[in-house]
Write a protein that holds these residues in place. Sequence first.
Motif, PDB file in Angstrom:
ATOM      1  N   SER A  40       0.742  -1.484   0.061  1.00  0.00           N
ATOM      2  CA  SER A  40       0.602   0.032  -0.142  1.00  0.00           C
ATOM      3  C   SER A  40       1.612   0.810   0.618  1.00  0.00           C
ATOM      4  O   SER A  40       2.113   1.163   0.533  1.00  0.00           O
ATOM      5  CB  SER A  40      -1.030  -0.164   1.437  1.00  0.00           C
ATOM      6  OG  SER A  40      -0.296   0.833   2.536  1.00  0.00           O
ATOM      7  N   LYS A  41      -0.237   1.707  -0.192  1.00  0.00           N
ATOM      8  CA  LYS A  41       0.971   3.698  -0.097  1.00  0.00           C
ATOM      9  C   LYS A  41       1.550   4.173   1.086  1.00  0.00           C
ATOM     10  O   LYS A  41       2.142   4.388   1.085  1.00  0.00           O
ATOM     11  CB  LYS A  41       0.131   4.803  -1.279  1.00  0.00           C
ATOM     12  CG  LYS A  41      -0.583   4.942  -2.419  1.00  0.00           C
ATOM     13  CD  LYS A  41      -0.827   6.080  -2.635  1.00  0.00           C
ATOM     14  CE  LYS A  41      -1.348   5.983  -4.538  1.00  0.00           C
ATOM     15  NZ  LYS A  41      -2.042   7.343  -4.362  1.00  0.00           N
ATOM     16  N   ARG A  83     -12.817   8.272   0.388  1.00  0.00           N
ATOM     17  CA  ARG A  83     -12.019   7.502  -0.287  1.00  0.00           C
ATOM     18  C   ARG A  83     -10.406   7.745  -0.612  1.00  0.00           C
ATOM     19  O   ARG A  83      -9.967   7.022  -1.194  1.00  0.00           O
ATOM     20  CB  ARG A  83     -12.132   9.105  -1.850  1.00  0.00           C
ATOM     21  CG  ARG A  83     -11.956   8.748  -3.027  1.00  0.00           C
ATOM     22  CD  ARG A  83     -12.661   9.476  -4.246  1.00  0.00           C
ATOM     23  NE  ARG A  83     -12.194   9.481  -4.807  1.00  0.00           N
ATOM     24  CZ  ARG A  83     -12.795  10.293  -6.529  1.00  0.00           C
ATOM     25  NH1 ARG A  83     -13.149  11.196  -5.945  1.00  0.00           N
ATOM     26  NH2 ARG A  83     -11.835   9.646  -7.295  1.00  0.00           N
ATOM     27  N   GLU A  84      -9.735   8.770  -0.097  1.00  0.00           N
ATOM     28  CA  GLU A  84      -8.449   9.090   0.369  1.00  0.00           C
ATOM     29  C   GLU A  84      -7.713   7.601   1.136  1.00  0.00           C
ATOM     30  O   GLU A  84      -6.114   7.295   0.944  1.00  0.00           O
ATOM     31  CB  GLU A  84      -7.710  10.136   0.825  1.00  0.00           C
ATOM     32  CG  GLU A  84      -8.163  11.680  -0.059  1.00  0.00           C
ATOM     33  CD  GLU A  84      -7.613  11.313  -0.928  1.00  0.00           C
ATOM     34  OE1 GLU A  84      -6.580  11.474  -1.051  1.00  0.00           O
ATOM     35  OE2 GLU A  84      -8.003  11.866  -2.611  1.00  0.00           O
ATOM     36  N   ASP A  87      -7.481   5.149  -1.036  1.00  0.00           N
ATOM     37  CA  ASP A  87      -6.390   4.673  -2.031  1.00  0.00           C
ATOM     38  C   ASP A  87      -5.120   4.509  -1.344  1.00  0.00           C
ATOM     39  O   ASP A  87      -4.178   3.917  -1.897  1.00  0.00           O
ATOM     40  CB  ASP A  87      -6.253   6.614  -3.325  1.00  0.00           C
ATOM     41  CG  ASP A  87      -5.900   6.807  -4.211  1.00  0.00           C
ATOM     42  OD1 ASP A  87      -6.193   6.058  -4.945  1.00  0.00           O
ATOM     43  OD2 ASP A  87      -4.993   7.745  -3.792  1.00  0.00           O
ATOM     44  N   CYS A  88      -5.154   5.631   0.077  1.00  0.00           N
ATOM     45  CA  CYS A  88      -3.441   5.058   0.533  1.00  0.00           C
ATOM     46  C   CYS A  88      -3.414   3.793   1.423  1.00  0.00           C
ATOM     47  O   CYS A  88      -2.230   3.304   1.232  1.00  0.00           O
ATOM     48  CB  CYS A  88      -3.536   6.162   1.551  1.00  0.00           C
ATOM     49  SG  CYS A  88      -1.885   6.002   2.089  1.00  0.00           S
ATOM     50  N   ARG A  92      -1.786  -3.244  -3.019  1.00  0.00           N
ATOM     51  CA  ARG A  92      -1.541  -3.164  -4.186  1.00  0.00           C
ATOM     52  C   ARG A  92      -0.619  -4.100  -5.003  1.00  0.00           C
ATOM     53  O   ARG A  92       0.497  -3.735  -5.446  1.00  0.00           O
ATOM     54  CB  ARG A  92      -1.173  -2.301  -5.341  1.00  0.00           C
ATOM     55  CG  ARG A  92      -1.989  -0.486  -4.658  1.00  0.00           C
ATOM     56  CD  ARG A  92      -1.687   0.597  -4.466  1.00  0.00           C
ATOM     57  NE  ARG A  92      -2.113   1.384  -3.601  1.00  0.00           N
ATOM     58  CZ  ARG A  92      -2.846   2.643  -4.939  1.00  0.00           C
ATOM     59  NH1 ARG A  92      -2.914   2.480  -6.501  1.00  0.00           N
ATOM     60  NH2 ARG A  92      -3.269   3.297  -4.619  1.00  0.00           N
ATOM     61  N   THR A 128     -12.038   0.365  -3.282  1.00  0.00           N
ATOM     62  CA  THR A 128     -10.934   0.110  -4.107  1.00  0.00           C
ATOM     63  C   THR A 128     -10.561   1.089  -5.093  1.00  0.00           C
ATOM     64  O   THR A 128     -11.795   1.565  -4.586  1.00  0.00           O
ATOM     65  CB  THR A 128     -11.052  -1.153  -5.063  1.00  0.00           C
ATOM     66  OG1 THR A 128     -12.167  -0.968  -5.854  1.00  0.00           O
ATOM     67  CG2 THR A 128     -10.351  -2.422  -5.070  1.00  0.00           C
ATOM     68  N   PRO A 129      -9.915   2.050  -4.940  1.00  0.00           N
ATOM     69  CA  PRO A 129      -9.554   3.057  -5.579  1.00  0.00           C
ATOM     70  C   PRO A 129     -10.502   3.074  -7.579  1.00  0.00           C
ATOM     71  O   PRO A 129     -10.244   1.824  -7.475  1.00  0.00           O
ATOM     72  CB  PRO A 129      -8.175   3.381  -6.293  1.00  0.00           C
ATOM     73  CG  PRO A 129      -7.693   2.649  -4.778  1.00  0.00           C
ATOM     74  CD  PRO A 129      -8.821   1.395  -4.664  1.00  0.00           C
ATOM     75  N   ASP A 130     -11.355   3.674  -7.348  1.00  0.00           N
ATOM     76  CA  ASP A 130     -12.009   3.676  -8.925  1.00  0.00           C
ATOM     77  C   ASP A 130     -10.776   3.466  -9.817  1.00  0.00           C
ATOM     78  O   ASP A 130      -9.755   4.869 -10.389  1.00  0.00           O
ATOM     79  CB  ASP A 130     -12.098   5.319  -8.546  1.00  0.00           C
ATOM     80  CG  ASP A 130     -13.685   4.758  -9.638  1.00  0.00           C
ATOM     81  OD1 ASP A 130     -14.066   4.298 -10.870  1.00  0.00           O
ATOM     82  OD2 ASP A 130     -14.769   5.738  -9.396  1.00  0.00           O
ATOM     83  N   GLU A 131     -11.100   2.760 -10.695  1.00  0.00           N
ATOM     84  CA  GLU A 131     -10.230   3.365 -12.393  1.00  0.00           C
ATOM     85  C   GLU A 131     -10.096   4.141 -13.288  1.00  0.00           C
ATOM     86  O   GLU A 131      -9.335   4.404 -14.183  1.00  0.00           O
ATOM     87  CB  GLU A 131      -9.491   1.230 -12.124  1.00  0.00           C
ATOM     88  CG  GLU A 131     -11.079   1.034 -13.415  1.00  0.00           C
ATOM     89  CD  GLU A 131     -11.637   0.279 -11.865  1.00  0.00           C
ATOM     90  OE1 GLU A 131     -11.280   0.283 -10.789  1.00  0.00           O
ATOM     91  OE2 GLU A 131     -12.218  -0.637 -12.537  1.00  0.00           O
TER      92      GLU A 131
ATOM     93  N   ALA B 177     -16.814   5.822  -7.047  1.00  0.00           N
ATOM     94  CA  ALA B 177     -15.598   6.888  -5.966  1.00  0.00           C
ATOM     95  C   ALA B 177     -16.288   7.772  -5.195  1.00  0.00           C
ATOM     96  O   ALA B 177     -16.487   7.603  -4.300  1.00  0.00           O
ATOM     97  CB  ALA B 177     -13.880   6.174  -5.930  1.00  0.00           C
TER      98      ALA B 177
END
Lengths: 132, 255
Positions: A40-41, A83-84, A87-88, A92, A128-131, B177
Motif C-alpha cells: 500500500s501507499k 476515498r483518500e 486510496d492510500c 496493490r 477499491t480506488p476508482d480506476e 468512488a
Amino acid sequence: MFDWRMQLQQAWPIVGLLLLFIGSVFAHEKANEVELSASSKAAKLEACAAPTEDMRRNHMDYLFHKRDQTMYKGIRTADFSLRECIDCHVSRPVADEFVPINAKGEFCESCHEEVGQKIDCFSCHRSTPDEH
Amino acid sequence: MSTKSISHSAQLAKRRLLKAAVTGGAALWAGQGYKLFAAAKPDEQPVTSAVRWGLLVNVSQCGDGCDDCVTACQAENGWGSGSSDEQQSNALQVAQWMRKLDVHNPLDGSTFSLPLMCQHCDSAPCVDVCPTGASFKRADGIVLVDRHTCIGCRYCMMACPYKARSFVHEPLFDQRAHQPRGKGCVESCTLCAHRVDKGKQPACVEACPHGAMVFGDVNDPNSEISQQLAKVSSRELRKNLGLNAGVRYAGIPVV
C-alpha cells in the motif's frame, strides 16, 4: 494466631497467575497492532492524516465529521476523506490491481473483525480506488 | 516535538504541495475545454446560499432520439447500463436518475422530447416529507439524499411530482468512488455536486452535443444561464405546484 507468612506462601500461585494474565493482555495488545499492507501507499509514508495513535482511536469520529462536511457543505478536501483512506491503505499486489480494503485480512477488516465491529461503509462505498 | 513527527509533517506538506501542483496544472489544462461559469470554490470553503445552481434546457435544441445526457449521467454516476445495477428486480423499478421523455400531443400530432431529472426545487416536497431528514437541500440549492440517514421508506418518491427518485433493491458493487450507492436507499440526480464543487459542469451538460443545456448560478445576473433566462421564454414543469424548480425548460410548445 494468623500467620502472614503462611498466607503469602499460599498466595504465590495466585499472584503468579495474575501476572500471567496481565502479561497476556499486553501480549494481546501487541498482536492487535494493524499491519500495514506492504504494497500500500501508506506503508511508504511515516504518518497518516493524524498521528497513528490518534487515528487508531479516533478515525471513526474523523470520518463521520468529514462525511457531514462533504455531504452538507460540499467541502471536498483530502484529509479524512474515506476515498483518500482507501486510496492510500489499499493493497496493490500488482500495479493497477487492488484487493478490496474490506476483504479478509485487509487493512479495515483485519482490525474490525478482531474487535467484532461490523463495517457498514462498503455496502455503498467502493472498497477499491476508482480506476476510471 | 520529536524529530520523527517533524519529518511526518514535512513529508505530508511535500505530498500536498506536489498534489496541488499536479491538480492545478490539470485544472489549467481542462479549463480550456470548459465554458467557465464561475471561479471554482476553494475546496475547504463550504457552499453558500449566495449561489443557486440552476439548469436551463432548451427543448427545441434537444435532439430527437438523442440520449447522450442520460448515457453521460450513467457513466459519471455509475448507474444503468455498464453498472452492477439491479439484475433481478422489476425492470420498471431500476434506478433512473435521468430519463429522456418523448411527449406526444394527440390533438395536433406534435412531438418533442426532453430530459427529466430531479428539478432541485426550492421548496422541495421530498425534503418536506422525509421523516429522518435524510432528504435535504444544500445551501446552494442542490437537493440530495444523505444515505447515512435514509431508512428507505420512499415517502420522498411518492411526494416527488416529477418521479425523479429511485430506490435500490439489491446489493450493488463497483460503484464510482465519488458516488456511493447502495441497497435500501433512495437516490436521484445530484446535479453532479461532486463536479460542481470542483468548478466543473454537470456531466449531462458537458455531454450534450446540441448545446441544449446551460448550467450556472441563477443568482448571478452575469452568468450565462441568467442572461439566457432573461432572453428566452422558459417555464418550470408543474409550475402550479409553486416549487420554484432549479431546472427550467425553454421551447416547450404551448398547447
